[in-house]
Enzyme design. Structure first.
Site, PDB file in Angstrom:
ATOM      1  N   CYS A  34       0.981  -1.267   0.212  1.00 52.01           N
ATOM      2  CA  CYS A  34       0.179   0.014   0.032  1.00 52.01           C
ATOM      3  C   CYS A  34       0.928   1.223  -0.005  1.00 52.01           C
ATOM      4  O   CYS A  34       0.375   2.247  -0.467  1.00 52.01           O
ATOM      5  CB  CYS A  34      -0.926   0.080   0.996  1.00 52.01           C
ATOM      6  SG  CYS A  34      -0.081  -0.016   2.753  1.00 52.01           S
ATOM      7  N   HIS A 313      -1.246   1.331   7.648  1.00 52.28           N
ATOM      8  CA  HIS A 313      -1.755   1.167   6.107  1.00 52.28           C
ATOM      9  C   HIS A 313      -1.938   2.364   5.409  1.00 52.28           C
ATOM     10  O   HIS A 313      -1.726   3.389   6.276  1.00 52.28           O
ATOM     11  CB  HIS A 313      -3.357   0.618   6.011  1.00 52.28           C
ATOM     12  CG  HIS A 313      -3.694   0.294   4.689  1.00 52.28           C
ATOM     13  ND1 HIS A 313      -3.413  -0.492   3.842  1.00 52.28           N
ATOM     14  CD2 HIS A 313      -5.014   0.892   4.045  1.00 52.28           C
ATOM     15  CE1 HIS A 313      -4.161  -0.436   2.743  1.00 52.28           C
ATOM     16  NE2 HIS A 313      -5.178   0.507   3.067  1.00 52.28           N
TER      17      HIS A 313
END
Length: 369
Positions: A34, A313
């Site tokens: 990510c 994330h």
């Protein structure tokens, strides 16, 4: 993934309000990639950068099939996205991610990586490749070395031969700015100035502050005394001095990195600062060389989600044709502009909201109507 109701809803909204040629594709995650996906989305919607990459691909198609490098892989990926028949969908940036891992062992593991480190690595790597290609293309043959000297103007001789002007690539034209490091001797008032270039500004942050105040702190004057005295060449001795960093030339695309990860000595580890730092949609900066105000407009934010530096994330928010979109790996959604301020950070020490703006991308409004 962009399927079912969410996909068709986005498709409909895009069809009504966006230009025909624009594409909005999610990127598949290959196990903690990510950090890479969020930065790629921000760069894809950095229009001058994207246009140069697509042009590079078009001009180097045959070369791309032979010698693969990070630049050809990125140009190939951006071309794949922009030439899709549909407006939305998901693409797997597999070749690009494999190349990143091959090139840099830092990104080989499946551990949480830093998006800012990745952006730095990527831009510097692209510059290296472009410089090598340009130098290879203009290596003088014996018969045209004289005409080369005339075309390039006089060169300054140095002890080890000739001084070459640094090459300015299109990556520099997009992102490079210049800082001046000024040191003023408090005894003789002599100012020693040293220029250095940057692709992004890393700013220290404080609780309940703003980008403007972070930039003011960045350029604030610091006194060098006691053990930190400065060696003044004119006085030929250590002297008290004042030091400050000024922005000499602002770039066309201003990338601001908020230093949200701080090493805490008592803890013996890095801690994430969830401080509330307001980043405006429109940013006015004074260009220190001629004191003219430059206006910037926010077009992308890479957001770190999570309470610590070693896990979490990354997602990105992107502005395209006056609309904001939210990219979370494979998922793409349209969001309201007011949503951007939910990523400023938290005014409290502990908060359930861990989604904080980490890298900000601003474009200069010069020449834009």
């Amino acid at each position: 993934m962009l399927m079912g109701a969410a996909g068709s809803k986005l498709e409909k909204a895009l069809g009504d309000q966006f230009p025909e040629g624009e594409r909005y594709f999610g990127l598949e995650n290959f196990g903690n990639t990510c950090y890479c996906n969020s930065v790629l989305q921000a760069l894809y919607f950095c229009v001058p950068f994207r246009e140069q990459l697509l042009e590079y691909y078009a001009n180097n198609k045959s070369a791309a099939e032979g010698d693969e490098n990070l630049l050809t892989c990125l140009a190939d990926l951006f071309t794949q996205i922009s030439s899709q028949k549909k407006k939305t969908g998901v693409i797997a940036p597999k070749r690009f991610v494999q190349r990143v891992k091959k090139q840099n062992e830092l990104f080989r593991s499946y551990m949480h990586q830093d998006a800012h480190e990745f952006l730095n690595f990527l831009l510097n790597e692209l510059v290296d490749i472009l410089e090598k290609e340009a130098n290879a293309a203009k290596a003088p043959s014996p018969d045209n070395s004289v005409s080369n000297k005339i075309a390039n103007g006089p060169t300054k001789p140095q002890a080890n031969g000739f001084h070459k002007e640094p090459l300015v690539t299109w990556v520099h034209k997009c992102f490079q700015g210049i800082l001046t490091n000024e040191t003023r001797c408090l005894r003789c008032e002599t100012v020693t100035a040293r220029d250095e270039t940057f692709f992004d500004l890393s700013l220290d942050i404080e609780q309940n502050s703003s980008i403007t105040s972070c930039l003011k702190n960045f350029s604030s004057t610091e006194t060098l005394n006691a053990e930190d005295k400065f060696f003044c060449d004119k006085c030929c001795s250590l002297q008290e001095a004042q030091k400050r960093m000024k922005i000499k030339k602002l770039p066309s695309i201003l990338v601001i990195h908020l230093k949200r990860f701080k090493y805490i000595e008592q803890l013996g580890r890095y801690k994430k600062l969830s401080y509330r730092v307001v980043f405006p949609l429109e940013l006015k900066l004074t260009n220190t060389t001629d004191n003219s105000d430059l206006e910037y407009s926010l077009f992308a934010v890479v957001v770190h989600v999570g309470s610590g530096p070693n896990h979490g994330h990354y997602i990105s928010l992107v502005k395209s044709h006056n609309h904001w979109l939210f990219f979370d790996d494979e998922n793409v959604e349209m969001i309201d502009e007011s949503m951007v301020q939910t990523f400023f950070g938290s005014a409290q020490e502990y908060s359930s909201n861990t989604d904080h703006g980490y890298i900000l991308f601003y474009e200069s409004m010069v020449g834009k109507s």
